[in-house]
Enzyme design. Sequence first.
Site, PDB file in Angstrom:
ATOM      1  N   ASP A  92       0.845  -1.201   0.000  1.00 24.51           N
ATOM      2  CA  ASP A  92       0.000   0.000   0.000  1.00 24.51           C
ATOM      3  C   ASP A  92       0.881   1.252   0.000  1.00 24.51           C
ATOM      4  OD1 ASP A  92       0.886  -0.061   2.595  1.00 24.51           O
ATOM      5  OD2 ASP A  92      -1.095   0.156   3.517  1.00 24.51           O
ATOM      6  N   SER A  93       2.220   1.063   0.015  1.00 24.28           N
ATOM      7  CA  SER A  93       3.129   2.185  -0.232  1.00 24.28           C
ATOM      8  C   SER A  93       2.912   2.719  -1.651  1.00 24.28           C
ATOM      9  CB  SER A  93       4.584   1.769  -0.020  1.00 24.28           C
ATOM     10  OG  SER A  93       4.895   0.595  -0.732  1.00 24.28           O
ATOM     11  N   GLU A 149      -1.248  -5.579   8.595  1.00 24.63           N
ATOM     12  CA  GLU A 149      -0.487  -4.996   9.697  1.00 24.63           C
ATOM     13  C   GLU A 149      -1.102  -5.363  11.045  1.00 24.63           C
ATOM     14  OE1 GLU A 149       0.068  -0.771   9.086  1.00 24.63           O
ATOM     15  OE2 GLU A 149       1.021  -1.081   7.139  1.00 24.63           O
ATOM     16  N   GLU A 199       9.268  -3.960  10.776  1.00 20.50           N
ATOM     17  CA  GLU A 199       9.624  -2.652  10.197  1.00 20.50           C
ATOM     18  C   GLU A 199      10.145  -1.715  11.287  1.00 20.50           C
ATOM     19  OE1 GLU A 199       6.828  -0.923   7.470  1.00 20.50           O
ATOM     20  OE2 GLU A 199       7.941   0.967   7.371  1.00 20.50           O
TER      21      GLU A 199
END
Length: 281
Positions: A61-62, A132, A198
């Site tokens: 989704d970046s 996430e 991350e």
Amino acid sequence: MSEQNPYGGAAAATDGPKRVRTRHFQNAKRDGIKITGLTSYDQLTARIFDEAGIDFLLVGDSAGNNVFGYETTLPVKVDDLIPLTRAVAGAVKRAFVVADMPFGSYENGPEDALHTAVRFMKETGAHAVKLEGGERSRKQIHRIVQAGIPVMAHIGYTPQSEHGLGGHVIQGRGDGITQLLADAQAVQDAGAFAVVLEMVPSEAARQVTEQLSIPTISVGAGPHTDGQLLVWTDWAGLTPGRIPKFVKQYANLSGILNDAAHAWRDDVANGVYPGPEHSYE
Ligand code: KIV
């Protein structure tokens, strides 16, 4: 090529499996072979990265930042990512393609999460989904895995929670290691086949990697994980001025394209392009 001699690293394109599968991630961890991943949002880069032997491609989704020009990933919708994921999945022969579940498409509960995951699998040809969250996403991961869909988890800094986390803040520092380890254990117990860490300190990532039996994939989590993942536009130098500290830049595509655009503009202005070789009789 043999499916018995799987995965990764420099030898991947010639010696690796015909098609990377979840078991190859597990084998890589067992055998200490590093897994490589890049994001991809289109068929041109997907083909290049696949041929180079990158093990998995994440249609992240970046894309919100790198394709659509948003400030954050929050506005990205499932319908935005479906065509990008279909393009990537359709272009690869070997790489494992992971579809990222955007903000708002799974938080409501396990059935919502399954609905989104099924859409990605049916409509794109992706091989897995990513979402996430650690403990808070345990039920969603379990429900999707129960339906036979592999899930890559994502803990540590989770960009969809940017505002809740107070910005781009490193996770798992100091006492934060307790929550990080709990999140890691929760996603493994829920059935995730791998987990992205991350922006966590290297030492914390090392502890998580030792604790888990599933592979850990670093995005700014140092060298002690089972694999590495980078956002391709940062890695290739297309985002000057906003490349995170943990990214090593492997190309300067922004400079190359800028030079090419200037040269072409000048050639057109000076009557150099098109030449006779570019014109029909
Ligand atoms: O969307 C994305 O590119 C990601 C990676 C940064 C892990 O989620």
